[in-house]
Structure formats: C-alpha cells, structure tokens
Design a protein around this motif. Structure first.
Motif, short mmCIF file in Angstrom:
data_model
loop_
_atom_site.label_atom_id
_atom_site.label_comp_id
_atom_site.label_asym_id
_atom_site.label_seq_id
_atom_site.Cartn_x
_atom_site.Cartn_y
_atom_site.Cartn_z
N ILE A 271 -43.69 -11.82 -32.20
CA ILE A 271 -42.77 -10.99 -31.43
C ILE A 271 -43.32 -10.88 -30.01
O ILE A 271 -44.38 -10.31 -29.78
N LEU A 272 -42.61 -11.47 -29.07
CA LEU A 272 -43.06 -11.46 -27.67
C LEU A 272 -42.72 -10.15 -26.97
O LEU A 272 -43.45 -9.69 -26.10
N LYS A 273 -41.60 -9.55 -27.39
CA LYS A 273 -41.16 -8.30 -26.75
C LYS A 273 -40.25 -7.54 -27.70
O LYS A 273 -39.44 -8.13 -28.41
N LYS A 274 -40.40 -6.22 -27.72
CA LYS A 274 -39.53 -5.34 -28.50
C LYS A 274 -39.18 -4.17 -27.61
O LYS A 274 -40.06 -3.40 -27.21
N GLN A 275 -37.91 -4.03 -27.27
CA GLN A 275 -37.49 -3.03 -26.30
C GLN A 275 -36.40 -2.14 -26.87
O GLN A 275 -35.38 -2.61 -27.36
N LYS A 276 -36.63 -0.82 -26.82
CA LYS A 276 -35.63 0.15 -27.25
C LYS A 276 -34.50 0.16 -26.24
O LYS A 276 -34.73 0.36 -25.03
N MET A 277 -33.27 -0.04 -26.71
CA MET A 277 -32.13 -0.08 -25.81
C MET A 277 -31.41 1.27 -25.85
O MET A 277 -31.35 1.92 -26.90
N PRO A 278 -30.87 1.70 -24.71
CA PRO A 278 -30.15 2.99 -24.69
C PRO A 278 -28.93 2.95 -25.58
O PRO A 278 -28.19 1.96 -25.59
N GLN A 279 -28.74 4.02 -26.34
CA GLN A 279 -27.57 4.09 -27.20
C GLN A 279 -26.35 4.52 -26.39
O GLN A 279 -26.46 5.32 -25.47
N HIS A 280 -25.23 3.98 -26.77
CA HIS A 280 -23.99 4.37 -26.12
C HIS A 280 -23.48 5.66 -26.74
O HIS A 280 -23.31 5.76 -27.96
N ALA A 281 -23.27 6.65 -25.94
CA ALA A 281 -22.86 7.97 -26.44
C ALA A 281 -21.53 7.90 -27.19
O ALA A 281 -21.25 8.73 -28.04
N GLY A 282 -20.74 6.88 -26.88
CA GLY A 282 -19.42 6.82 -27.48
C GLY A 282 -19.35 6.15 -28.84
O GLY A 282 -18.26 6.05 -29.41
N VAL A 283 -20.49 5.69 -29.38
CA VAL A 283 -20.45 4.96 -30.64
C VAL A 283 -19.93 5.83 -31.77
O VAL A 283 -19.02 5.45 -32.51
N TRP A 284 -20.49 7.04 -31.93
CA TRP A 284 -20.04 7.88 -33.04
C TRP A 284 -18.63 8.41 -32.79
O TRP A 284 -17.86 8.59 -33.72
N SER A 285 -18.29 8.64 -31.54
CA SER A 285 -16.92 9.03 -31.22
C SER A 285 -15.95 7.93 -31.64
O SER A 285 -14.86 8.20 -32.14
N PHE A 286 -16.36 6.70 -31.45
CA PHE A 286 -15.55 5.55 -31.87
C PHE A 286 -15.36 5.57 -33.38
O PHE A 286 -14.26 5.36 -33.89
N VAL A 287 -16.46 5.84 -34.14
CA VAL A 287 -16.38 5.88 -35.60
C VAL A 287 -15.41 6.95 -36.06
O VAL A 287 -14.57 6.72 -36.94
N THR A 288 -15.49 8.13 -35.46
CA THR A 288 -14.68 9.26 -35.92
C THR A 288 -13.21 9.15 -35.53
O THR A 288 -12.38 9.91 -36.02
N LYS A 289 -12.88 8.20 -34.69
CA LYS A 289 -11.48 8.02 -34.29
C LYS A 289 -10.72 7.09 -35.23
O LYS A 289 -9.51 6.92 -35.08
N HIS A 290 -11.44 6.49 -36.18
CA HIS A 290 -10.79 5.47 -37.01
C HIS A 290 -10.97 5.75 -38.50
O HIS A 290 -11.85 6.49 -38.92
N LYS A 291 -10.11 5.13 -39.25
CA LYS A 291 -10.18 5.11 -40.71
C LYS A 291 -10.92 3.83 -41.10
O LYS A 291 -10.63 2.76 -40.56
#
Length: 234
Positions: free
Chosen positions: A106-126
């Motif tokens: 593993i040459l590099k492992k970088q934590k990427m910022p989470q998109h705040a809208g991901v869970w909002s996206f989940v809750t908008k759909h069936k």
C-alpha cells in the motif's frame, strides 16, 4: 540408428524447453500501480454485486474492477494507491478474469471527506432488496424505507409489513426494535424470504456504503444485503 535416436532425444528436449518457457510466459507476473476509489459501484458479473472503482497508469476515468485483490483489506471512505502483482492465468476459468491480483504494497491510504448529502439521498428513496447472502432476489417484494427525522424504518419483508428503529454512526448502521404485521403467508418462497430477511436485520450492525444506485450492507468484508433504488410510490 544412433543418429536417429539422438535426433529424437534432442527434439523431445527442445520441445520440453519450449513448453516450460511457454508456460512461464503465460503465467508471467508483473507489478502494476492501481488507485482504488473510496466507494464501490454496482456492477453485474454472474449476479449483481459491487466492484472496486480503479484507475490504472493511463486511465482518464474510473473503471470497474471485477476481480479480488488477494491480501487487500478495503475500507470504504479511503482512497488507496497500491502496488499489485498481476499474474496472467495459464488456464482461464469461465466467467473469470484473465489475471489474478495480489497486494504487494500500500503506497498511500487517504481518508476522503464524506459528502453530507449521502444519507439524505438514502432517506429520499425506497430501496428494494435485490441480493441477500450472495443470492439474487428476482422480483423480490421486500423493500426498506428510512425516516431520517424519526430514526425509523418501515417496509415489506416478503408478505408482512415491518417497522422498527435504526441507529447510524460513521459508516455503520444498527437495526433494533423490529416488529411486523402478522398476516398469514401461504407462499412458501415469500415465507422463507421474510424469515431470512427479518432474522438478518434484527438486532444486527452493518457497515454500509452507497454505490451508484445501490445501498449495500456488510458484515465484516462480506456483502450480505444489497438494495436497489426505486420510486417511493411504487
């Protein structure tokens, strides 16, 4: 006669050498560099699944990666730069990659910022169940809906409606206090689906990610539930 024997022996020796070198050539390994994206995407191999998204040395866009990388412990939310040993298979099984892959470093492992809208996206759909414990669910009636404000879930498990609560942490979700209606379920297939689905959800904690049009729940590194996005009113 002696010359004929020597010629035959020499020919066999040369043939053996060619076979050895030919086999070595077809199984030759090389080291490649792979960038692995922080989230997976839905893809279809033998069945619906999720795949790594990768970039090779000359890639312009993310590409779906249908194989496994031996020794690589992937965690959603991190972008990786890997050195991978790629070996060409001598005999390629049906529906398999022409190569095997093994992690070298593993040459590099970088934590990427989470998109705040991901869970909002989940809750908008069936979300309709499309895979459970590796088995594709054809025309499944089971689905789940999330209430973001109340922290509640509802849906259908096969025959009966179900309801309950959920707790969500960083990349984790736990289902609790599940209940259901008590309608008789004469269809044997739906009855088994309902039993397995509710048993899998009840009181369990999962890692989750959202890949394109799928919501994926994992226990450890194993994908146990996959839901496909559908319209709320259907």
């Amino acid at each position: 006669m002696k010359q004929s024997f020597l010629t035959s022996t020499t020919s066999k020796f040369i043939l053996a050498i060619l076979l050895v070198f030919g086999l070595s050539f077809t199984t030759k390994a090389d080291i490649i560099r792979l960038v692995v994206k922080e989230d997976r995407a839905s893809c279809t191999g033998v069945a619906p699944q999720t795949c790594y998204q990768v970039k090779y040395k000359n890639s312009k866009d993310w590409e779906l990666f249908y194989s496994n990388i031996e020794g690589f412990k992937y965690k959603a939310g991190y972008r990786y730069v890997l050195q991978v040993i790629r070996t060409k298979r001598a005999n390629v099984p049906a529906d398999a990659s022409a190569y095997t892959y093994k992690l070298k470093k593993i040459l590099k492992k970088q934590k990427m910022p989470q998109h705040a809208g991901v869970w909002s996206f989940v809750t908008k759909h069936k979300w309709k169940l499309i895979q459970m414990n590796g088995l594709t669910q054809e025309n499944s009636p089971a689905y789940i809906v999330f209430d973001k404000v109340k922290g509640r879930i509802s849906g259908n498990a096969g025959c009966n409606g179900f309801f309950g609560a959920y707790e969500k942490g960083n990349e984790m979700i736990r289902f609790k206090q599940l209940g259901s209606t008590l309608m008789a379920c004469p269809d044997e297939g739906r009855n088994k689906l309902e039993h397995d689905f509710m048993q899998l959800l009840s009181g369990n904690t999962f890692k989750y990610d959202v890949a394109d049009q799928t919501l994926n729940l994992y226990q450890g590194e194993r994908l146990v539930l996959m839901f496909g996005i559908t319209d709320q009113d259907k």
